[in-house]
Design a protein around this motif. Structure first.
Motif, PDB file in Angstrom:
ATOM      1  N   PHE A 129       0.828  -1.208   0.000  1.00 19.48           N
ATOM      2  CA  PHE A 129       0.000   0.000   0.000  1.00 19.48           C
ATOM      3  C   PHE A 129       0.860   1.254   0.000  1.00 19.48           C
ATOM      4  CE2 PHE A 129      -4.276  -1.367   0.075  1.00 19.48           C
ATOM      5  CZ  PHE A 129      -5.077  -0.229   0.096  1.00 19.48           C
ATOM      6  N   SER A 130       1.966   1.205   0.740  1.00 22.44           N
ATOM      7  CA  SER A 130       2.827   2.385   0.821  1.00 22.44           C
ATOM      8  C   SER A 130       3.431   2.750  -0.532  1.00 22.44           C
ATOM      9  CB  SER A 130       3.944   2.141   1.839  1.00 22.44           C
ATOM     10  OG  SER A 130       4.840   1.130   1.386  1.00 22.44           O
ATOM     11  N   GLU A 131       3.438   1.812  -1.475  1.00 21.47           N
ATOM     12  CA  GLU A 131       4.012   2.047  -2.800  1.00 21.47           C
ATOM     13  C   GLU A 131       2.972   2.455  -3.834  1.00 21.47           C
ATOM     14  OE1 GLU A 131       5.861  -1.696  -3.536  1.00 21.47           O
ATOM     15  OE2 GLU A 131       7.419  -1.420  -2.005  1.00 21.47           O
ATOM     16  N   LEU A 132       1.691   2.485  -3.453  1.00 22.68           N
ATOM     17  CA  LEU A 132       0.637   2.855  -4.399  1.00 22.68           C
ATOM     18  C   LEU A 132       0.628   4.366  -4.645  1.00 22.68           C
ATOM     19  CD1 LEU A 132      -2.328   0.696  -3.017  1.00 22.68           C
ATOM     20  CD2 LEU A 132      -1.091   0.309  -5.165  1.00 22.68           C
ATOM     21  N   PRO A 133       0.516   4.816  -5.876  1.00 20.51           N
ATOM     22  CA  PRO A 133       0.438   6.254  -6.162  1.00 20.51           C
ATOM     23  C   PRO A 133      -0.764   6.924  -5.508  1.00 20.51           C
ATOM     24  CG  PRO A 133       0.919   5.007  -8.155  1.00 20.51           C
ATOM     25  CD  PRO A 133       0.576   4.001  -7.112  1.00 20.51           C
ATOM     26  N   SER A 134      -1.852   6.171  -5.316  1.00 20.47           N
ATOM     27  CA  SER A 134      -3.067   6.746  -4.731  1.00 20.47           C
ATOM     28  C   SER A 134      -3.035   6.808  -3.214  1.00 20.47           C
ATOM     29  CB  SER A 134      -4.291   5.933  -5.170  1.00 20.47           C
ATOM     30  OG  SER A 134      -4.155   4.577  -4.776  1.00 20.47           O
TER      31      SER A 134
ATOM     32  N   LEU B   9      -5.039  -5.242  -4.316  1.00 20.70           N
ATOM     33  CA  LEU B   9      -3.830  -4.548  -4.774  1.00 20.70           C
ATOM     34  C   LEU B   9      -3.800  -4.411  -6.292  1.00 20.70           C
ATOM     35  CD1 LEU B   9      -1.160  -6.178  -2.424  1.00 20.70           C
ATOM     36  CD2 LEU B   9      -2.039  -3.839  -2.309  1.00 20.70           C
ATOM     37  N   GLY B  10      -4.208  -5.480  -6.992  1.00 19.21           N
ATOM     38  CA  GLY B  10      -4.243  -5.429  -8.448  1.00 19.21           C
ATOM     39  C   GLY B  10      -5.186  -4.355  -8.944  1.00 19.21           C
ATOM     40  N   ALA B  11      -6.351  -4.250  -8.299  1.00 17.80           N
ATOM     41  CA  ALA B  11      -7.332  -3.239  -8.703  1.00 17.80           C
ATOM     42  C   ALA B  11      -6.782  -1.833  -8.460  1.00 17.80           C
ATOM     43  CB  ALA B  11      -8.633  -3.450  -7.916  1.00 17.80           C
ATOM     44  N   LEU B  12      -6.117  -1.619  -7.317  1.00 15.85           N
ATOM     45  CA  LEU B  12      -5.614  -0.288  -7.001  1.00 15.85           C
ATOM     46  C   LEU B  12      -4.429   0.097  -7.884  1.00 15.85           C
ATOM     47  CD1 LEU B  12      -5.865  -0.267  -3.111  1.00 15.85           C
ATOM     48  CD2 LEU B  12      -7.231   1.049  -4.730  1.00 15.85           C
ATOM     49  N   ARG B  13      -3.675  -0.884  -8.337  1.00 17.25           N
ATOM     50  CA  ARG B  13      -2.561  -0.571  -9.252  1.00 17.25           C
ATOM     51  C   ARG B  13      -3.062  -0.130 -10.620  1.00 17.25           C
ATOM     52  NH1 ARG B  13       0.421  -5.795  -6.798  1.00 17.25           N
ATOM     53  NH2 ARG B  13       1.632  -4.719  -5.151  1.00 17.25           N
ATOM     54  N   ARG B  14      -4.300  -0.486 -10.940  1.00 23.31           N
ATOM     55  CA  ARG B  14      -4.924  -0.041 -12.210  1.00 23.31           C
ATOM     56  C   ARG B  14      -5.685   1.252 -12.047  1.00 23.31           C
ATOM     57  NH1 ARG B  14      -6.365  -5.574 -11.977  1.00 23.31           N
ATOM     58  NH2 ARG B  14      -8.508  -4.989 -11.429  1.00 23.31           N
ATOM     59  N   PHE B  15      -5.859   1.703 -10.802  1.00 25.54           N
ATOM     60  CA  PHE B  15      -6.668   2.884 -10.525  1.00 25.54           C
ATOM     61  C   PHE B  15      -5.935   4.158 -10.915  1.00 25.54           C
ATOM     62  CE2 PHE B  15      -8.056   6.090  -7.216  1.00 25.54           C
ATOM     63  CZ  PHE B  15      -9.284   6.351  -7.798  1.00 25.54           C
ATOM     64  N   LYS B  16      -6.593   5.000 -11.645  1.00 26.40           N
ATOM     65  CA  LYS B  16      -6.000   6.269 -12.102  1.00 26.40           C
ATOM     66  C   LYS B  16      -6.635   7.440 -11.357  1.00 26.40           C
ATOM     67  CE  LYS B  16      -3.548   4.149 -15.212  1.00 26.40           C
ATOM     68  NZ  LYS B  16      -2.069   4.010 -15.072  1.00 26.40           N
TER      69      LYS B  16
ATOM     70  N   MET C   9      -5.597   8.322   1.614  1.00 22.27           N
ATOM     71  CA  MET C   9      -5.543   8.276   0.161  1.00 22.27           C
ATOM     72  C   MET C   9      -5.559   9.693  -0.419  1.00 22.27           C
ATOM     73  SD  MET C   9      -5.612   4.990   0.288  1.00 22.27           S
ATOM     74  CE  MET C   9      -5.632   4.507  -1.441  1.00 22.27           C
ATOM     75  N   THR C  10      -5.226   9.792  -1.698  1.00 19.13           N
ATOM     76  CA  THR C  10      -5.335  11.092  -2.363  1.00 19.13           C
ATOM     77  C   THR C  10      -6.795  11.512  -2.472  1.00 19.13           C
ATOM     78  OG1 THR C  10      -5.309   9.964  -4.501  1.00 19.13           O
ATOM     79  CG2 THR C  10      -3.207  10.815  -3.663  1.00 19.13           C
ATOM     80  N   ASP C  11      -7.682  10.540  -2.685  1.00 16.45           N
ATOM     81  CA  ASP C  11      -9.125  10.788  -2.752  1.00 16.45           C
ATOM     82  C   ASP C  11      -9.833   9.529  -2.288  1.00 16.45           C
ATOM     83  OD1 ASP C  11     -11.804  11.208  -3.420  1.00 16.45           O
ATOM     84  OD2 ASP C  11     -11.303  12.409  -5.186  1.00 16.45           O
ATOM     85  N   ALA C  12     -10.166   9.474  -0.998  1.00 16.71           N
ATOM     86  CA  ALA C  12     -10.748   8.258  -0.419  1.00 16.71           C
ATOM     87  C   ALA C  12     -12.092   7.913  -1.050  1.00 16.71           C
ATOM     88  CB  ALA C  12     -10.891   8.423   1.088  1.00 16.71           C
ATOM     89  N   GLN C  13     -12.933   8.916  -1.300  1.00 17.48           N
ATOM     90  CA  GLN C  13     -14.261   8.623  -1.843  1.00 17.48           C
ATOM     91  C   GLN C  13     -14.170   8.053  -3.250  1.00 17.48           C
ATOM     92  OE1 GLN C  13     -17.317   8.968  -0.075  1.00 17.48           O
ATOM     93  NE2 GLN C  13     -17.876   7.632  -1.780  1.00 17.48           N
ATOM     94  N   ALA C  14     -13.326   8.642  -4.081  1.00 17.73           N
ATOM     95  CA  ALA C  14     -13.168   8.133  -5.444  1.00 17.73           C
ATOM     96  C   ALA C  14     -12.591   6.719  -5.431  1.00 17.73           C
ATOM     97  CB  ALA C  14     -12.261   9.065  -6.244  1.00 17.73           C
TER      98      ALA C  14
END
Length: 345
Positions: free
Chosen positions: A273-278, A338-345, A294-299
């Motif tokens: 999680f610490s390595e996720l851009p979001s 984790l896979g889903a969050l790595r695809r999250f923009k 997160m940068t945007d928890a709701q999104a």
């Protein structure tokens, strides 16, 4: 500590416990039961369960290293939380003090019981300041609520600060250790003799994997437990729940293995999680969940829900702006998240 006569509501002190004929005749050997208006057919489910859950308490006592007379069992921890208000707090008169943020049900039951709830914010590291907490108390404060590891923050509350509260406050301190199986910190359950004014909560829902049976535990001095037994519903724990809990205790090494696996997954998830851009920040945790800013928890929450992945959005909670609470699941579930969050923009 004030005496229990000063702390317990006067009507509860005067309350007569529910009369059960089999309890009154416990010294006799009986084989014909015509006292409780039960159906004689459909054994063994035709009989009311043991109202004091003796066999189960003996099994718990061996695992938790307490005496069986120091155990109350409830329909989830919620029953014990509610009973704390019903036993000690006079509606419209008394108040309770709690850390903030923390488990929301403490306030819910305060509202249900018409008891003033005073929330004292933790610091930026989600830690307790004993002086600030105690300054919120007055002569009508009957209970203090402390959850450690705390929910939703996940961290252990500093033991030294809790001890300051315990040695200063003359009412009842309820310490909720629902997630203590995932922590290395010494439990207050082991310190009942040292601090006679504590009630320690625990549960079968998390480490034991038995959320469906709804079984909560409260540990306290025997004289406090006696009030819980007097006020509770006569048959509050079903026979089926008691049987399943005893089976879980027989297989306690399964629980130890589950905790070991979850702690390994917790380490993996915190790093990933610490390595996720979001993700802005991952907070330290001693539970089977963690809090992430997160940068945007709701999104992020909405995106994950559309992917069929449900987490908890805590952005409206004090000190938790833009935070998600993530439960540690099985490895495959964690990897899917984790896979889903790595695809999250």
């Amino acid at each position: 500590m004030r005496s229990l006569k000063e702390l317990v509501r006067p009507n509860i002190l005067a309350l007569a416990p529910h009369s059960i004929a089999r309890e009154e005749n416990a010294g006799y050997t009986a084989h014909v039961f015509l006292d409780a208006n039960e159906n004689p057919y459909n054994k063994p489910y035709n009989r009311y369960p043991d109202p004091l859950q003796r066999e189960l308490k003996e099994a718990i006592a061996k695992v938790k290293n307490v005496e069986s007379k120091q155990i109350f069992l409830g329909n989830g921890s919620d029953e014990a939380i509610d009973l704390c208000y019903r036993i000690f707090c006079q509606p419209g008169i008394d108040n309770v003090v709690a850390i903030e943020p923390t488990y929301s049900r403490y306030k819910t039951y305060a509202d249900i019981n018409d008891v003033e709830y005073r929330a004292v914010p933790l610091d930026d590291d989600f830690q307790l300041n004993a002086e600030r907490l105690l300054s919120a108390c007055d002569k009508q404060t009957k209970l203090i609520w402390i959850c450690t590891p705390n929910n939703p923050t996940g961290n252990n509350i500093n033991t030294k600060e809790i001890e300051k509260v315990l040695r200063t406050f003359n009412g009842i301190i309820v310490i909720d250790e629902a997630y203590s199986d995932f922590s290395r910190q010494r439990t207050f359950r082991e310190r009942l003799e040292e601090f006679p004014n504590i009630i320690v909560l625990n549960t079968f829902s998390n480490a034991w994997g038995c959320a469906a049976i709804r079984l909560g535990m409260a540990f306290a001095q025997e004289d406090i437990i006696q009030f819980f037994n007097k006020v509770k519903q006569p048959y509050n724990i079903s026979s089926l729940t008691q049987e399943q809990a005893i089976e879980a205790l027989r297989n306690r090494f399964d629980t130890d293995e589950w905790v070991r696996i979850l702690l390994g997954e917790r380490n993996r998830m915190l790093q990933a999680f610490s390595e996720l851009p979001s993700c802005v920040k991952v907070y330290p945790t001693d539970a089977n969940f963690f809090l992430a800013r997160m940068t945007d928890a709701q999104a992020t929450y909405d995106y994950l829900a559309n992917q069929g992945i449900i987490v908890r959005n805590k952005t409206q909670v004090t000190l938790c702006d833009n935070c998600l609470r993530i439960t540690i699941g099985a490895r495959a579930e964690n990897s899917e998240l984790l896979g889903a969050l790595r695809r999250f923009k």
